[in-house]
Design a protein around this motif. Structure first.
Motif, PDB file in Angstrom:
ATOM      1  N   LEU A   7       0.832  -1.193   0.000  1.00  0.00           N
ATOM      2  CA  LEU A   7       0.000   0.000   0.000  1.00  0.00           C
ATOM      3  C   LEU A   7       0.871   1.249   0.000  1.00  0.00           C
ATOM      4  O   LEU A   7       2.033   1.211   0.383  1.00  0.00           O
ATOM      5  CB  LEU A   7      -0.900   0.025   1.235  1.00  0.00           C
ATOM      6  N   GLY A   8       0.283   2.371  -0.407  1.00  0.00           N
ATOM      7  CA  GLY A   8       0.956   3.644  -0.243  1.00  0.00           C
ATOM      8  C   GLY A   8       1.778   4.055  -1.443  1.00  0.00           C
ATOM      9  O   GLY A   8       2.018   3.277  -2.366  1.00  0.00           O
ATOM     10  N   GLN A   9       2.224   5.297  -1.390  1.00  0.00           N
ATOM     11  CA  GLN A   9       3.017   5.875  -2.468  1.00  0.00           C
ATOM     12  C   GLN A   9       4.456   5.382  -2.400  1.00  0.00           C
ATOM     13  O   GLN A   9       4.964   5.070  -1.323  1.00  0.00           O
ATOM     14  CB  GLN A   9       2.998   7.395  -2.346  1.00  0.00           C
ATOM     15  N   PRO A  10       5.132   5.336  -3.544  1.00  0.00           N
ATOM     16  CA  PRO A  10       6.552   4.992  -3.537  1.00  0.00           C
ATOM     17  C   PRO A  10       7.336   5.997  -2.696  1.00  0.00           C
ATOM     18  O   PRO A  10       7.046   7.194  -2.723  1.00  0.00           O
ATOM     19  CB  PRO A  10       6.946   5.088  -5.011  1.00  0.00           C
ATOM     20  N   SER A  11       8.319   5.495  -1.979  1.00  0.00           N
ATOM     21  CA  SER A  11       9.031   6.340  -1.028  1.00  0.00           C
ATOM     22  C   SER A  11      10.387   6.800  -1.547  1.00  0.00           C
ATOM     23  O   SER A  11      11.048   6.104  -2.315  1.00  0.00           O
ATOM     24  CB  SER A  11       9.240   5.581   0.284  1.00  0.00           C
ATOM     25  N   ARG A  12      10.794   7.980  -1.088  1.00  0.00           N
ATOM     26  CA  ARG A  12      12.119   8.517  -1.367  1.00  0.00           C
ATOM     27  C   ARG A  12      13.117   8.182  -0.255  1.00  0.00           C
ATOM     28  O   ARG A  12      14.288   8.533  -0.345  1.00  0.00           O
ATOM     29  CB  ARG A  12      12.059  10.036  -1.505  1.00  0.00           C
ATOM     30  N   LEU A  13      12.659   7.544   0.781  1.00  0.00           N
ATOM     31  CA  LEU A  13      13.487   7.340   1.969  1.00  0.00           C
ATOM     32  C   LEU A  13      14.259   6.030   1.887  1.00  0.00           C
ATOM     33  O   LEU A  13      13.684   4.943   1.909  1.00  0.00           O
ATOM     34  CB  LEU A  13      12.610   7.362   3.216  1.00  0.00           C
ATOM     35  N   GLY A  14      15.551   6.134   1.844  1.00  0.00           N
ATOM     36  CA  GLY A  14      16.396   4.964   1.664  1.00  0.00           C
ATOM     37  C   GLY A  14      16.251   3.918   2.759  1.00  0.00           C
ATOM     38  O   GLY A  14      16.345   2.719   2.487  1.00  0.00           O
ATOM     39  N   PHE A  15      16.017   4.362   3.995  1.00  0.00           N
ATOM     40  CA  PHE A  15      15.971   3.396   5.091  1.00  0.00           C
ATOM     41  C   PHE A  15      14.764   2.467   4.996  1.00  0.00           C
ATOM     42  O   PHE A  15      14.714   1.443   5.678  1.00  0.00           O
ATOM     43  CB  PHE A  15      16.006   4.109   6.446  1.00  0.00           C
ATOM     44  N   LEU A  16      13.791   2.795   4.161  1.00  0.00           N
ATOM     45  CA  LEU A  16      12.621   1.942   4.007  1.00  0.00           C
ATOM     46  C   LEU A  16      12.872   0.776   3.051  1.00  0.00           C
ATOM     47  O   LEU A  16      12.074  -0.150   2.988  1.00  0.00           O
ATOM     48  CB  LEU A  16      11.429   2.751   3.509  1.00  0.00           C
ATOM     49  N   TYR A  17      13.976   0.833   2.321  1.00  0.00           N
ATOM     50  CA  TYR A  17      14.226  -0.169   1.300  1.00  0.00           C
ATOM     51  C   TYR A  17      14.950  -1.372   1.886  1.00  0.00           C
ATOM     52  O   TYR A  17      15.939  -1.234   2.603  1.00  0.00           O
ATOM     53  CB  TYR A  17      14.986   0.447   0.125  1.00  0.00           C
ATOM     54  N   ASP A  18      14.437  -2.541   1.549  1.00  0.00           N
ATOM     55  CA  ASP A  18      14.902  -3.782   2.172  1.00  0.00           C
ATOM     56  C   ASP A  18      16.095  -4.394   1.460  1.00  0.00           C
ATOM     57  O   ASP A  18      16.907  -5.077   2.076  1.00  0.00           O
ATOM     58  CB  ASP A  18      13.767  -4.818   2.187  1.00  0.00           C
ATOM     59  N   PHE A  19      16.180  -4.179   0.164  1.00  0.00           N
ATOM     60  CA  PHE A  19      17.188  -4.855  -0.640  1.00  0.00           C
ATOM     61  C   PHE A  19      17.922  -3.835  -1.511  1.00  0.00           C
ATOM     62  O   PHE A  19      17.300  -2.938  -2.078  1.00  0.00           O
ATOM     63  CB  PHE A  19      16.540  -5.931  -1.531  1.00  0.00           C
ATOM     64  N   TRP A  20      19.230  -4.027  -1.610  1.00  0.00           N
ATOM     65  CA  TRP A  20      20.078  -3.092  -2.356  1.00  0.00           C
ATOM     66  C   TRP A  20      20.987  -3.848  -3.307  1.00  0.00           C
ATOM     67  O   TRP A  20      21.507  -4.916  -2.963  1.00  0.00           O
ATOM     68  CB  TRP A  20      20.940  -2.276  -1.384  1.00  0.00           C
ATOM     69  N   GLY A  21      21.186  -3.256  -4.479  1.00  0.00           N
ATOM     70  CA  GLY A  21      22.166  -3.788  -5.412  1.00  0.00           C
ATOM     71  C   GLY A  21      23.550  -3.293  -5.046  1.00  0.00           C
ATOM     72  O   GLY A  21      23.725  -2.454  -4.164  1.00  0.00           O
ATOM     73  N   GLN A  22      24.554  -3.759  -5.779  1.00  0.00           N
ATOM     74  CA  GLN A  22      25.939  -3.455  -5.436  1.00  0.00           C
ATOM     75  C   GLN A  22      26.401  -2.105  -5.989  1.00  0.00           C
ATOM     76  O   GLN A  22      27.447  -1.628  -5.603  1.00  0.00           O
ATOM     77  CB  GLN A  22      26.876  -4.560  -5.978  1.00  0.00           C
ATOM     78  N   GLY A  23      25.641  -1.506  -6.859  1.00  0.00           N
ATOM     79  CA  GLY A  23      26.000  -0.205  -7.389  1.00  0.00           C
ATOM     80  C   GLY A  23      26.750  -0.286  -8.706  1.00  0.00           C
ATOM     81  O   GLY A  23      27.452  -1.265  -8.990  1.00  0.00           O
ATOM     82  N   THR A  24      26.597   0.747  -9.494  1.00  0.00           N
ATOM     83  CA  THR A  24      27.334   0.883 -10.750  1.00  0.00           C
ATOM     84  C   THR A  24      27.833   2.318 -10.840  1.00  0.00           C
ATOM     85  O   THR A  24      27.094   3.261 -10.528  1.00  0.00           O
ATOM     86  CB  THR A  24      26.459   0.486 -11.954  1.00  0.00           C
ATOM     87  N   GLN A  25      29.082   2.496 -11.235  1.00  0.00           N
ATOM     88  CA  GLN A  25      29.705   3.813 -11.219  1.00  0.00           C
ATOM     89  C   GLN A  25      29.405   4.581 -12.499  1.00  0.00           C
ATOM     90  O   GLN A  25      29.566   4.056 -13.607  1.00  0.00           O
ATOM     91  CB  GLN A  25      31.225   3.677 -11.045  1.00  0.00           C
ATOM     92  N   VAL A  26      28.985   5.827 -12.320  1.00  0.00           N
ATOM     93  CA  VAL A  26      28.786   6.744 -13.436  1.00  0.00           C
ATOM     94  C   VAL A  26      29.736   7.920 -13.246  1.00  0.00           C
ATOM     95  O   VAL A  26      29.741   8.554 -12.191  1.00  0.00           O
ATOM     96  CB  VAL A  26      27.328   7.249 -13.483  1.00  0.00           C
ATOM     97  N   THR A  27      30.542   8.184 -14.253  1.00  0.00           N
ATOM     98  CA  THR A  27      31.478   9.299 -14.210  1.00  0.00           C
ATOM     99  C   THR A  27      31.193  10.210 -15.400  1.00  0.00           C
ATOM    100  O   THR A  27      31.217   9.757 -16.545  1.00  0.00           O
ATOM    101  CB  THR A  27      32.930   8.815 -14.250  1.00  0.00           C
ATOM    102  N   VAL A  28      30.911  11.468 -15.106  1.00  0.00           N
ATOM    103  CA  VAL A  28      30.584  12.445 -16.134  1.00  0.00           C
ATOM    104  C   VAL A  28      31.709  13.472 -16.205  1.00  0.00           C
ATOM    105  O   VAL A  28      31.951  14.200 -15.239  1.00  0.00           O
ATOM    106  CB  VAL A  28      29.245  13.140 -15.846  1.00  0.00           C
ATOM    107  N   SER A  29      32.380  13.513 -17.327  1.00  0.00           N
ATOM    108  CA  SER A  29      33.496  14.442 -17.474  1.00  0.00           C
ATOM    109  C   SER A  29      33.014  15.769 -18.056  1.00  0.00           C
ATOM    110  O   SER A  29      32.082  15.805 -18.860  1.00  0.00           O
ATOM    111  CB  SER A  29      34.563  13.832 -18.378  1.00  0.00           C
ATOM    112  N   SER A  30      33.684  16.833 -17.659  1.00  0.00           N
ATOM    113  CA  SER A  30      33.269  18.167 -18.123  1.00  0.00           C
ATOM    114  C   SER A  30      34.019  18.568 -19.380  1.00  0.00           C
ATOM    115  O   SER A  30      34.935  17.893 -19.820  1.00  0.00           O
ATOM    116  CB  SER A  30      33.524  19.195 -17.026  1.00  0.00           C
TER     117      SER A  30
END
Length: 125
Positions: free
Chosen positions: A102-125
């Motif tokens: 139920l409810g709206q999707p949340s912006r709060l990270g602590f509510l999330y149960d599962f996390w991926g390992q991450g992927t790096q994004v690098t933006v050069s100027s």
């Protein structure tokens, strides 16, 4: 559920990337999925979120109009299309899932149960 983020890389300012978050498990459609990012020396911040069916999305003001989150429940995958990338977008990008009934999707990270390992994004100027 286990999450695997991919699609990061090095891109010039103004360029684009598409991140993917692939999930294991048969109940993927029961999870709200969000993207967060953490830049060097910065706190983790919310980027975008999508509801279980994909009918509701929400974006941080800093990416609104440039990023698009979507999902394909048949493929157990959530995408983050990032256009007009800026150097301040350099960060590790993480997808996260919250079992939601139920409810709206949340912006709060602590509510999330599962996390991926991450992927790096690098933006050069």
């Amino acid at each position: 559920v286990q999450l695997q983020a991919s699609g990061g890389g090095l891109v010039q300012a103004g360029g684009c990337l598409r991140l993917s978050c692939a999930a294991s498990g048969r109940t993927f459609s029961s999870y709200t999925v969000a993207w967060f990012r953490q830049g060097p020396g910065k706190e983790r911040e919310f980027v975008a979120v999508i509801s279980r069916s994909g009918g509701i999305t929400d974006y941080a003001d800093s990416v609104k109009g440039r990023f698009t989150i979507s999902r394909d429940n048949a493929k157990n995958t959530v995408y983050l299309q990032m256009n007009s990338l800026k150097p301040e977008g350099t960060a590790g990008y993480y997808c996260a899932a919250e079992f939601k009934t139920l409810g709206q999707p949340s912006r709060l990270g602590f509510l999330y149960d599962f996390w991926g390992q991450g992927t790096q994004v690098t933006v050069s100027s």
